[in-house]
Design a protein around this motif. Structure first.
Motif, PDB file in Angstrom:
ATOM      1  N   CYS A 244       0.844  -1.202   0.000  1.00  0.00           N
ATOM      2  CA  CYS A 244       0.000   0.000   0.000  1.00  0.00           C
ATOM      3  C   CYS A 244       0.879   1.252   0.000  1.00  0.00           C
ATOM      4  CB  CYS A 244      -0.890   0.063   1.238  1.00  0.00           C
ATOM      5  SG  CYS A 244      -1.668  -1.484   1.706  1.00  0.00           S
TER       6      CYS A 244
ATOM      7  N   SER B 103     -13.608  -0.176  -0.469  1.00  0.00           N
ATOM      8  CA  SER B 103     -12.573   0.095  -1.470  1.00  0.00           C
ATOM      9  C   SER B 103     -11.736  -1.136  -1.780  1.00  0.00           C
ATOM     10  CB  SER B 103     -11.615   1.153  -0.967  1.00  0.00           C
ATOM     11  OG  SER B 103     -12.094   2.407  -1.222  1.00  0.00           O
TER      12      SER B 103
ATOM     13  N   CYS C 196       1.888   3.474  -3.103  1.00  0.00           N
ATOM     14  CA  CYS C 196       0.967   4.446  -3.689  1.00  0.00           C
ATOM     15  C   CYS C 196       0.335   5.383  -2.663  1.00  0.00           C
ATOM     16  CB  CYS C 196      -0.141   3.725  -4.451  1.00  0.00           C
ATOM     17  SG  CYS C 196       0.482   2.668  -5.770  1.00  0.00           S
ATOM     18  N   HIS C 197       0.243   4.946  -1.420  1.00  0.00           N
ATOM     19  CA  HIS C 197      -0.419   5.789  -0.418  1.00  0.00           C
ATOM     20  C   HIS C 197       0.561   6.362   0.608  1.00  0.00           C
ATOM     21  CE1 HIS C 197      -4.433   4.938  -1.931  1.00  0.00           C
ATOM     22  NE2 HIS C 197      -4.126   3.666  -1.970  1.00  0.00           N
TER      23      HIS C 197
ATOM     24  N   MET D 265      -5.518   1.021  -8.648  1.00  0.00           N
ATOM     25  CA  MET D 265      -5.238   0.190  -7.474  1.00  0.00           C
ATOM     26  C   MET D 265      -5.570  -1.272  -7.741  1.00  0.00           C
ATOM     27  SD  MET D 265      -6.462   0.993  -3.722  1.00  0.00           S
ATOM     28  CE  MET D 265      -7.558  -0.100  -2.912  1.00  0.00           C
TER      29      MET D 265
HETATM   30  C1  HEC Z   1      -0.682   0.800  -7.507  1.00  0.00           C
HETATM   31  C2  HEC Z   1      -0.996   1.832  -6.544  1.00  0.00           C
HETATM   32  C3  HEC Z   1      -1.861   1.489  -5.341  1.00  0.00           C
HETATM   33  C4  HEC Z   1      -1.672   0.503  -4.399  1.00  0.00           C
HETATM   34  C5  HEC Z   1      -0.549  -0.494  -4.344  1.00  0.00           C
HETATM   35  C6  HEC Z   1      -2.752   0.645  -3.426  1.00  0.00           C
HETATM   36  N1  HEC Z   1      -3.568   1.678  -3.790  1.00  0.00           N
HETATM   37 FE1  HEC Z   1      -5.227   2.296  -2.791  1.00  0.00          FE
HETATM   38  N2  HEC Z   1      -5.626   3.580  -4.300  1.00  0.00           N
HETATM   39  C7  HEC Z   1      -4.794   3.888  -5.365  1.00  0.00           C
HETATM   40  C8  HEC Z   1      -5.428   4.898  -6.206  1.00  0.00           C
HETATM   41  C9  HEC Z   1      -4.821   5.540  -7.456  1.00  0.00           C
HETATM   42  C10 HEC Z   1      -6.672   5.176  -5.623  1.00  0.00           C
HETATM   43  C11 HEC Z   1      -7.760   6.108  -6.153  1.00  0.00           C
HETATM   44  C12 HEC Z   1      -8.815   5.261  -6.842  1.00  0.00           C
HETATM   45  C13 HEC Z   1      -8.295   4.600  -8.127  1.00  0.00           C
HETATM   46  O1  HEC Z   1      -8.285   5.235  -9.162  1.00  0.00           O
HETATM   47  O2  HEC Z   1      -7.830   3.451  -8.076  1.00  0.00           O
HETATM   48  C14 HEC Z   1      -6.762   4.324  -4.420  1.00  0.00           C
HETATM   49  C15 HEC Z   1      -7.827   4.326  -3.535  1.00  0.00           C
HETATM   50  C16 HEC Z   1      -7.803   3.762  -2.268  1.00  0.00           C
HETATM   51  C17 HEC Z   1      -8.824   3.933  -1.258  1.00  0.00           C
HETATM   52  C18 HEC Z   1     -10.106   4.717  -1.436  1.00  0.00           C
HETATM   53  C19 HEC Z   1      -9.843   6.165  -1.265  1.00  0.00           C
HETATM   54  C20 HEC Z   1     -11.066   6.983  -1.594  1.00  0.00           C
HETATM   55  O3  HEC Z   1     -10.878   8.108  -2.060  1.00  0.00           O
HETATM   56  O4  HEC Z   1     -12.189   6.522  -1.360  1.00  0.00           O
HETATM   57  C21 HEC Z   1      -8.434   3.242  -0.144  1.00  0.00           C
HETATM   58  C22 HEC Z   1      -9.148   3.144   1.196  1.00  0.00           C
HETATM   59  C23 HEC Z   1      -7.166   2.611  -0.477  1.00  0.00           C
HETATM   60  N3  HEC Z   1      -6.824   2.949  -1.786  1.00  0.00           N
HETATM   61  C24 HEC Z   1      -6.435   1.828   0.386  1.00  0.00           C
HETATM   62  C25 HEC Z   1      -5.365   1.033  -0.020  1.00  0.00           C
HETATM   63  C26 HEC Z   1      -4.753  -0.005   0.811  1.00  0.00           C
HETATM   64  C27 HEC Z   1      -5.128  -0.312   2.259  1.00  0.00           C
HETATM   65  C28 HEC Z   1      -3.806  -0.589   0.042  1.00  0.00           C
HETATM   66  C29 HEC Z   1      -2.954  -1.799   0.372  1.00  0.00           C
HETATM   67  C30 HEC Z   1      -3.671  -3.012   0.763  1.00  0.00           C
HETATM   68  C31 HEC Z   1      -3.777   0.106  -1.247  1.00  0.00           C
HETATM   69  N4  HEC Z   1      -4.757   1.065  -1.246  1.00  0.00           N
HETATM   70  C32 HEC Z   1      -2.904  -0.151  -2.296  1.00  0.00           C
HETATM   71  C33 HEC Z   1      -3.574   3.317  -5.619  1.00  0.00           C
HETATM   72  C34 HEC Z   1      -3.063   2.223  -4.949  1.00  0.00           C
END
Ligand code: HEC
Length: 111
Positions: A37, A79, A40-41, A87
């Motif tokens: 996570c 999510s 990206c976060h 993601m």
């Molecule tokens: C490859 C990059 C990437 C990874 C790895 C990733 N995310 Fe994300 N995440 C994003 C992006 C970009 C968004 C915005 C929505 C979209 O376009 O996918 C998002 C959206 C989210 C959201 C929703 C946010 C909203 O605005 O509602 C959550 C909660 C979240 N991620 C949690 C996690 C968690 C916990 C993990 C690990 C288990 C994770 N993400 C791994 C890129 C990533």
């Protein structure tokens, strides 16, 4: 004094077995059976620039992972159980998502 030696292996065993809820969440955030996570976060869920690129018209685009610190647990579970454009789809149990959620709350000092 001699008897303490007898306790030593028990203490070691007990310690090895012990992992706090915080450490569990930390571990899952870093290694959630897939890409971390934090890639990206960010380290604490603050969001991060994933990549910058130029469009054909020379316009710079920025792709970023969102700030997830203010999300509530329901939002987080929803999510992680759906498909996104960027993601990846994870297959974490609600308990695992809760551990990640609690870890981020703790790390960011949210009561
Ligand atoms: C490859 C990059 C990437 C990874 C790895 C990733 N995310 Fe994300 N995440 C994003 C992006 C970009 C968004 C915005 C929505 C979209 O376009 O996918 C998002 C959206 C989210 C959201 C929703 C946010 C909203 O605005 O509602 C959550 C909660 C979240 N991620 C949690 C996690 C968690 C916990 C993990 C690990 C288990 C994770 N993400 C791994 C890129 C990533």
């Amino acid at each position: 004094m001699k008897r303490l030696w007898l306790l030593f292996p028990i203490i070691l065993f007990a310690r090895e077995d012990f992992i706090s809820h915080y450490e569990y969440g930390e571990m899952l955030y870093a290694n959630p059976r897939g890409i971390s996570c934090s890639h990206c976060h960010g380290e604490s869920g603050e969001g991060k620039i994933i990549v910058k690129y130029k469009e054909d018209n020379n316009e710079t685009k920025i792709l970023r992972g969102s700030d997830i610190r203010g999300k509530n647990i329901d939002n987080m579970i929803k999510s992680l159980n759906s498909y996104h454009k960027v993601m990846p789809r994870y297959y974490l149990t609600n308990k695992e998502v809760k551990a990640i959620f609690d870890y981020l709350q703790d790390k960011n000092g949210v009561e």
